[in-house]
Design a protein around this motif. Structure first.
Motif, short mmCIF file in Angstrom:
data_model
loop_
_atom_site.label_atom_id
_atom_site.label_comp_id
_atom_site.label_asym_id
_atom_site.label_seq_id
_atom_site.Cartn_x
_atom_site.Cartn_y
_atom_site.Cartn_z
N LEU A 233 1.11 16.65 -1.91
CA LEU A 233 1.48 15.30 -1.60
C LEU A 233 1.39 14.89 -0.25
O LEU A 233 0.74 13.94 -0.01
N VAL A 234 2.12 15.56 0.57
CA VAL A 234 2.30 15.24 2.09
C VAL A 234 0.89 15.49 2.61
O VAL A 234 0.73 14.85 3.62
N THR A 235 -0.14 16.19 2.11
CA THR A 235 -1.70 16.35 2.90
C THR A 235 -2.50 15.19 2.10
O THR A 235 -3.41 15.08 2.48
N ARG A 236 -2.01 14.56 1.24
CA ARG A 236 -2.48 13.45 0.43
C ARG A 236 -3.85 14.15 -0.05
O ARG A 236 -4.68 13.41 -0.23
N ARG A 237 -3.91 15.15 -0.80
CA ARG A 237 -4.93 15.89 -1.39
C ARG A 237 -4.74 15.93 -2.79
O ARG A 237 -5.48 16.21 -3.79
N ARG A 238 -3.48 15.18 -3.38
CA ARG A 238 -3.09 14.69 -4.91
C ARG A 238 -2.54 13.51 -5.06
O ARG A 238 -1.77 13.34 -4.05
N HIS A 239 -2.80 12.72 -6.02
CA HIS A 239 -1.90 11.68 -6.24
C HIS A 239 -0.94 12.03 -6.71
O HIS A 239 -0.55 12.98 -7.45
N ARG A 240 0.18 11.20 -6.46
CA ARG A 240 1.46 11.53 -6.94
C ARG A 240 1.58 11.43 -8.46
O ARG A 240 2.53 11.96 -9.14
#
Length: 279
Positions: A233-240
């Motif tokens: 999440l915090v690296t924005r490699r997956r959507h929440r």
């Protein structure tokens, strides 16, 4: 399961620095192994980051380690580099990609390993209670090393996704989790928002099953779930929506949509459903 609150006290600084540098070294080698057997054509494979190939990802990481090693070993030289980045950060990133992508893949990989190892050695030479100059604020060497782990995790995930490889999460994620807790407000800042004054409680399940806990136990705003999902999440490699993270409280729920552990623009992130959930 064991519940621990991972606060580093002054007398533990040297031990914490040794631990994070050991894990940073392991992450550098893990990332290198992802690409070491690829043929030259495969290095041009597009990754989920728009416009970035596998070679671009390694070139970017090589530049980051060049920066970190210079900051720790030659602060004056770093100031010269950082001045240009402060004036035009996007341009500096693009210039770095061109600089390191000029090398054939085998040479680029060798430079990635060499500059990664050099940055570890340079950070190890800094007393744990000192700070190292960095792009916005000076950072303790352990925190800067944790930022390196964050970079490796995010860009390494792009490479793994491009190759269809699943990386097994390890206890080394602890450093990235701690770093993301420290940088909770970056997502607000990137969107021009004022961060809430109220602290959050984070209770995240490590790959071992241990709970890594941060923040006041009685905080109304809470984030819980797998530590690996939190790092994605915090690296924005997956959507929440594709992660098994739970928010309690309005502010915490909003944060799940804007979280990032790096400064600057959030980027496009990933659309929901693009990747199979990891939980």
């Amino acid at each position: 399961m064991t519940v621990t609150t991972t606060t580093v006290h002054g007398h533990d600084l040297a031990r914490a620095l040794d631990a994070v540098l050991k894990d940073l070294t392991a992450d550098i080698e893990e990332t290198a192994r992802l690409v070491q057997d690829l043929d030259e054509a495969a290095w041009a494979t597009p990754t989920p980051a728009p416009g970035w190939s596998i070679a671009d990802q390694i070139a970017h990481l090589t530049f980051i380690f060049h920066l970190a090693g210079t900051a720790a070993s030659d602060p004056e030289a770093f100031k010269t580099i950082a001045a240009g980045a402060a004036h035009d950060f996007a341009g500096s990133v693009d210039a770095a990609l061109e600089q390191f992508n000029a090398f054939p893949p085998a040479v680029l990989l060798a430079r990635f390993r060499a500059l990664g190892d050099a940055s570890v050695a340079a950070l190890a030479s800094v007393p744990a209670d000192r700070v190292v100059p960095w792009l916005v604020n000076p950072l303790p060497p352990a925190v800067l090393a944790s930022a390196g782990i964050m970079e490796l995790f995010g860009h390494g995930q792009d490479i793994a996704d491009a190759l269809g490889v699943r990386r097994e999460p390890t206890e080394r994620l602890r450093h990235l989790v701690r770093f993301a807790v420290l940088t909770r407000d970056f997502g607000y800042l990137s969107h021009g928002l004022t961060p809430p004054a109220e602290p959050f409680r984070f209770e995240l399940t490590a790959p071992s099953g241990e709970i890594w806990a941060f923040g006041p136990e009685d905080a109304a705003q809470r984030i819980t779930g797998p530590a690996h999902d939190f790092c994605l999440l915090v690296t924005r490699r997956r959507h929440r929506d594709d992660l098994a993270l739970t928010a309690t409280g309005t502010d915490a729920d909003h944060w799940l949509g804007i979280a990032q552990a790096y400064r600057g623009p959030a980027g496009e992130g990933r659309t929901p459903g693009r990747f199979a959930p990891h939980h």
